[in-house]
Design a protein around this motif. Sequence first.
Motif, PDB file in Angstrom:
ATOM      1  N   GLU A  77       0.810  -1.209   0.000  1.00  0.00           N
ATOM      2  CA  GLU A  77       0.000   0.000   0.000  1.00  0.00           C
ATOM      3  C   GLU A  77       0.843   1.258   0.000  1.00  0.00           C
ATOM      4  O   GLU A  77       0.347   2.362  -0.237  1.00  0.00           O
ATOM      5  CB  GLU A  77      -0.984   0.013   1.178  1.00  0.00           C
ATOM      6  N   PHE A  78       2.172   1.102   0.289  1.00  0.00           N
ATOM      7  CA  PHE A  78       3.062   2.251   0.264  1.00  0.00           C
ATOM      8  C   PHE A  78       4.009   2.244  -0.939  1.00  0.00           C
ATOM      9  O   PHE A  78       4.692   3.241  -1.179  1.00  0.00           O
ATOM     10  CB  PHE A  78       3.884   2.308   1.555  1.00  0.00           C
ATOM     11  N   VAL A  79       4.099   1.149  -1.673  1.00  0.00           N
ATOM     12  CA  VAL A  79       5.095   1.084  -2.738  1.00  0.00           C
ATOM     13  C   VAL A  79       4.485   0.898  -4.126  1.00  0.00           C
ATOM     14  O   VAL A  79       5.193   1.028  -5.116  1.00  0.00           O
ATOM     15  CB  VAL A  79       6.109  -0.044  -2.468  1.00  0.00           C
ATOM     16  N   ARG A  80       3.209   0.597  -4.230  1.00  0.00           N
ATOM     17  CA  ARG A  80       2.574   0.424  -5.533  1.00  0.00           C
ATOM     18  C   ARG A  80       1.757   1.655  -5.879  1.00  0.00           C
ATOM     19  O   ARG A  80       1.255   2.354  -4.987  1.00  0.00           O
ATOM     20  CB  ARG A  80       1.662  -0.804  -5.517  1.00  0.00           C
ATOM     21  N   PRO A  81       1.567   1.955  -7.164  1.00  0.00           N
ATOM     22  CA  PRO A  81       0.669   3.049  -7.531  1.00  0.00           C
ATOM     23  C   PRO A  81      -0.709   2.803  -6.951  1.00  0.00           C
ATOM     24  O   PRO A  81      -1.194   1.659  -6.888  1.00  0.00           O
ATOM     25  CB  PRO A  81       0.649   2.981  -9.060  1.00  0.00           C
ATOM     26  N   VAL A  82      -1.367   3.867  -6.532  1.00  0.00           N
ATOM     27  CA  VAL A  82      -2.662   3.729  -5.881  1.00  0.00           C
ATOM     28  C   VAL A  82      -3.656   3.003  -6.778  1.00  0.00           C
ATOM     29  O   VAL A  82      -4.456   2.181  -6.303  1.00  0.00           O
ATOM     30  CB  VAL A  82      -3.201   5.114  -5.449  1.00  0.00           C
ATOM     31  N   TRP A  83      -3.577   3.228  -8.092  1.00  0.00           N
ATOM     32  CA  TRP A  83      -4.548   2.586  -8.978  1.00  0.00           C
ATOM     33  C   TRP A  83      -4.303   1.084  -9.093  1.00  0.00           C
ATOM     34  O   TRP A  83      -5.243   0.310  -9.207  1.00  0.00           O
ATOM     35  CB  TRP A  83      -4.553   3.246 -10.344  1.00  0.00           C
ATOM     36  N   ASP A  84      -3.032   0.661  -9.038  1.00  0.00           N
ATOM     37  CA  ASP A  84      -2.752  -0.771  -9.054  1.00  0.00           C
ATOM     38  C   ASP A  84      -3.307  -1.444  -7.805  1.00  0.00           C
ATOM     39  O   ASP A  84      -3.863  -2.550  -7.867  1.00  0.00           O
ATOM     40  CB  ASP A  84      -1.247  -1.024  -9.135  1.00  0.00           C
ATOM     41  N   TYR A  85      -3.154  -0.785  -6.692  1.00  0.00           N
ATOM     42  CA  TYR A  85      -3.640  -1.341  -5.437  1.00  0.00           C
ATOM     43  C   TYR A  85      -5.163  -1.469  -5.459  1.00  0.00           C
ATOM     44  O   TYR A  85      -5.722  -2.496  -5.073  1.00  0.00           O
ATOM     45  CB  TYR A  85      -3.191  -0.449  -4.288  1.00  0.00           C
ATOM     46  N   ILE A  86      -5.841  -0.412  -5.914  1.00  0.00           N
ATOM     47  CA  ILE A  86      -7.308  -0.443  -5.976  1.00  0.00           C
ATOM     48  C   ILE A  86      -7.773  -1.475  -7.000  1.00  0.00           C
ATOM     49  O   ILE A  86      -8.689  -2.258  -6.741  1.00  0.00           O
ATOM     50  CB  ILE A  86      -7.864   0.960  -6.306  1.00  0.00           C
ATOM     51  N   ASP A  87      -7.148  -1.497  -8.174  1.00  0.00           N
ATOM     52  CA  ASP A  87      -7.546  -2.443  -9.219  1.00  0.00           C
ATOM     53  C   ASP A  87      -7.448  -3.884  -8.734  1.00  0.00           C
ATOM     54  O   ASP A  87      -8.288  -4.730  -9.065  1.00  0.00           O
ATOM     55  CB  ASP A  87      -6.667  -2.277 -10.456  1.00  0.00           C
ATOM     56  N   ALA A  88      -6.403  -4.190  -7.953  1.00  0.00           N
ATOM     57  CA  ALA A  88      -6.200  -5.553  -7.494  1.00  0.00           C
ATOM     58  C   ALA A  88      -7.211  -5.962  -6.434  1.00  0.00           C
ATOM     59  O   ALA A  88      -7.473  -7.155  -6.251  1.00  0.00           O
ATOM     60  CB  ALA A  88      -4.781  -5.712  -6.945  1.00  0.00           C
ATOM     61  N   SER A  89      -7.776  -4.998  -5.738  1.00  0.00           N
ATOM     62  CA  SER A  89      -8.696  -5.299  -4.645  1.00  0.00           C
ATOM     63  C   SER A  89     -10.160  -5.165  -5.032  1.00  0.00           C
ATOM     64  O   SER A  89     -11.004  -5.908  -4.531  1.00  0.00           O
ATOM     65  CB  SER A  89      -8.409  -4.385  -3.447  1.00  0.00           C
ATOM     66  N   VAL A  90     -10.468  -4.213  -5.887  1.00  0.00           N
ATOM     67  CA  VAL A  90     -11.867  -3.976  -6.266  1.00  0.00           C
ATOM     68  C   VAL A  90     -12.090  -4.586  -7.647  1.00  0.00           C
ATOM     69  O   VAL A  90     -12.112  -3.903  -8.667  1.00  0.00           O
ATOM     70  CB  VAL A  90     -12.201  -2.473  -6.247  1.00  0.00           C
ATOM     71  N   THR A  91     -12.220  -5.886  -7.653  1.00  0.00           N
ATOM     72  CA  THR A  91     -12.413  -6.637  -8.890  1.00  0.00           C
ATOM     73  C   THR A  91     -13.885  -7.011  -9.036  1.00  0.00           C
ATOM     74  O   THR A  91     -14.626  -7.036  -8.051  1.00  0.00           O
ATOM     75  CB  THR A  91     -11.573  -7.920  -8.879  1.00  0.00           C
ATOM     76  N   PRO A  92     -14.339  -7.331 -10.258  1.00  0.00           N
ATOM     77  CA  PRO A  92     -15.725  -7.782 -10.411  1.00  0.00           C
ATOM     78  C   PRO A  92     -16.046  -8.980  -9.527  1.00  0.00           C
ATOM     79  O   PRO A  92     -17.146  -9.063  -8.956  1.00  0.00           O
ATOM     80  CB  PRO A  92     -15.806  -8.132 -11.902  1.00  0.00           C
ATOM     81  N   GLU A  93     -15.089  -9.897  -9.374  1.00  0.00           N
ATOM     82  CA  GLU A  93     -15.320 -11.076  -8.549  1.00  0.00           C
ATOM     83  C   GLU A  93     -15.502 -10.690  -7.078  1.00  0.00           C
ATOM     84  O   GLU A  93     -16.383 -11.217  -6.391  1.00  0.00           O
ATOM     85  CB  GLU A  93     -14.160 -12.057  -8.687  1.00  0.00           C
ATOM     86  N   ARG A  94     -14.665  -9.756  -6.613  1.00  0.00           N
ATOM     87  CA  ARG A  94     -14.777  -9.381  -5.209  1.00  0.00           C
ATOM     88  C   ARG A  94     -16.060  -8.582  -4.955  1.00  0.00           C
ATOM     89  O   ARG A  94     -16.669  -8.696  -3.888  1.00  0.00           O
ATOM     90  CB  ARG A  94     -13.550  -8.586  -4.764  1.00  0.00           C
ATOM     91  N   VAL A  95     -16.479  -7.799  -5.914  1.00  0.00           N
ATOM     92  CA  VAL A  95     -17.750  -7.084  -5.770  1.00  0.00           C
ATOM     93  C   VAL A  95     -18.903  -8.074  -5.721  1.00  0.00           C
ATOM     94  O   VAL A  95     -19.786  -7.995  -4.852  1.00  0.00           O
ATOM     95  CB  VAL A  95     -17.934  -6.072  -6.906  1.00  0.00           C
ATOM     96  N   ALA A  96     -18.911  -9.016  -6.638  1.00  0.00           N
ATOM     97  CA  ALA A  96     -19.995 -10.002  -6.685  1.00  0.00           C
ATOM     98  C   ALA A  96     -20.038 -10.845  -5.418  1.00  0.00           C
ATOM     99  O   ALA A  96     -21.110 -11.086  -4.842  1.00  0.00           O
ATOM    100  CB  ALA A  96     -19.845 -10.891  -7.913  1.00  0.00           C
ATOM    101  N   THR A  97     -18.873 -11.288  -4.961  1.00  0.00           N
ATOM    102  CA  THR A  97     -18.830 -12.086  -3.737  1.00  0.00           C
ATOM    103  C   THR A  97     -19.291 -11.260  -2.548  1.00  0.00           C
ATOM    104  O   THR A  97     -20.034 -11.747  -1.685  1.00  0.00           O
ATOM    105  CB  THR A  97     -17.412 -12.620  -3.487  1.00  0.00           C
ATOM    106  N   GLY A  98     -18.866 -10.017  -2.491  1.00  0.00           N
ATOM    107  CA  GLY A  98     -19.288  -9.144  -1.397  1.00  0.00           C
ATOM    108  C   GLY A  98     -20.789  -8.917  -1.384  1.00  0.00           C
ATOM    109  O   GLY A  98     -21.418  -8.887  -0.310  1.00  0.00           O
ATOM    110  N   GLN A  99     -21.386  -8.764  -2.543  1.00  0.00           N
ATOM    111  CA  GLN A  99     -22.841  -8.592  -2.591  1.00  0.00           C
ATOM    112  C   GLN A  99     -23.558  -9.863  -2.141  1.00  0.00           C
ATOM    113  O   GLN A  99     -24.605  -9.799  -1.488  1.00  0.00           O
ATOM    114  CB  GLN A  99     -23.260  -8.177  -4.001  1.00  0.00           C
ATOM    115  N   ALA A 100     -22.980 -11.021  -2.464  1.00  0.00           N
ATOM    116  CA  ALA A 100     -23.551 -12.272  -1.976  1.00  0.00           C
ATOM    117  C   ALA A 100     -23.423 -12.369  -0.455  1.00  0.00           C
ATOM    118  O   ALA A 100     -24.337 -12.862   0.231  1.00  0.00           O
ATOM    119  CB  ALA A 100     -22.861 -13.460  -2.641  1.00  0.00           C
ATOM    120  N   LYS A 101     -22.296 -11.914   0.095  1.00  0.00           N
ATOM    121  CA  LYS A 101     -22.122 -11.921   1.544  1.00  0.00           C
ATOM    122  C   LYS A 101     -23.104 -10.962   2.216  1.00  0.00           C
ATOM    123  O   LYS A 101     -23.603 -11.247   3.317  1.00  0.00           O
ATOM    124  CB  LYS A 101     -20.691 -11.529   1.914  1.00  0.00           C
ATOM    125  N   LEU A 102     -23.377  -9.836   1.591  1.00  0.00           N
ATOM    126  CA  LEU A 102     -24.368  -8.910   2.137  1.00  0.00           C
ATOM    127  C   LEU A 102     -25.725  -9.584   2.273  1.00  0.00           C
ATOM    128  O   LEU A 102     -26.438  -9.388   3.271  1.00  0.00           O
ATOM    129  CB  LEU A 102     -24.480  -7.672   1.242  1.00  0.00           C
TER     130      LEU A 102
END
Length: 414
Positions: A77-102
């Motif tokens: 989180e301190f050495v990668r570009p902010v967009w790379d960090y966000i892109d790796a974490s906010v993926t379509p799969e993680r959004v879909a799984t999170g909505q299922a968890k909700l």
Amino acid sequence: MRPTLKLLFTLMPLAGLNPARAESPTEPAPVPGFASCLGELTALAQERGVPRAVAETALSGIVPDPAVLPATRSQAEFVRPVWDYIDASVTPERVATGQAKLAEWSEVLGRIEAAYGVDRHVLVAFWGVESTYGSVLDKPGVVRPVVPALATLACGDKERPGLWRDELVAALKILADGDADAERMTGSWAGAMGHTQFMPTAYLRHAVDFDGDGKRDIWRSVPDALASTANFLKASGWQPKEGWGLEVLLPDGFDYTRADETTERPFSEWQAMGLKPAAGSFPEGGERRAALLLPAGAKGPAFLLEPNFRVILRYNTALAYALTVAHLSDRLRGAPGFVRDWPRGDRMLSTEERTDLQTRLAGLGYAVGGADGKVGPKTRAAIRAFQTATGLVPDGYADAGLLDRIRATGEPGK
């Protein structure tokens, strides 16, 4: 999470189980005097109330974890570009799984919201970023025993031994209280534990037994883990019924010195300056306050940050981390991605280059807050001051072009 409730921007960042920031150090680091250090740690734990038998059983015969010390030098989180960090974490799969968890945990989340006033989408976003909704907790290649990891840090990290000793003693107190056993007490290389990655000291302060089974089990119990996170956020100042902020579009000719990320103004004042929501609308009434942040300068997205964003930063002080949690929470509720893209073609500075930039700015008389290679609010303020003095757009953005410009001014201190 690293949540000890100190002043903002002074907390230790977590290196948790998020694959977006997971590192894989392979070179073992020797820990001289480890055996004698374990004896000191056993005595310290006893002085602080840990039963002797618990401390001796937990610490006897353990060896340094070879992956731990190298990891202290490389946190994504301190050495990668902010967009790379966000892109790796906010993926379509993680959004879909999170909505299922909700949906799966809707009833529990409703009770947690009622008890602590923290929005369910934010809680599930923390869960998704910290442990991919718990999916990594049983993977031996990702998690590791907490006590050996913290003992390695307490004996081998010369920069913050006191911090790691506090965390180790807290972990031993958890064992003594019976909320977890040594086999189950697993976590990140830094000792962060469970579904939402509590450090042991934070666990002792904020973990709760929400499922009523008599234990505060953040490893096996999703209700306990999410409620504990909500309890921490509430204690850190979370404002119910308020958001974290939103992306905004800036007008032509905007005065970038106003984007100092610390000066809060009412939304009505920002609107009068010509700022517009990138999507949706500003909060009703216009008197809620927010500060303006440009994490990638004038070429990237702009955000108005409400006080709840500072609470997210108390969980992890890395700006990339906080934006990731905030953005994932929006996506979980069905909001779109960012309207303005990041300057993906820019070359980001290495840790050594950021340290050089800070050193040179300090040598020119600008207050950077220390040359640690991490560009925070003080360094960005120094950059804006340099940019203003040299006729550049004062957006506080540290890129390769800025470093070249600073280097052209001469050697530090001359």
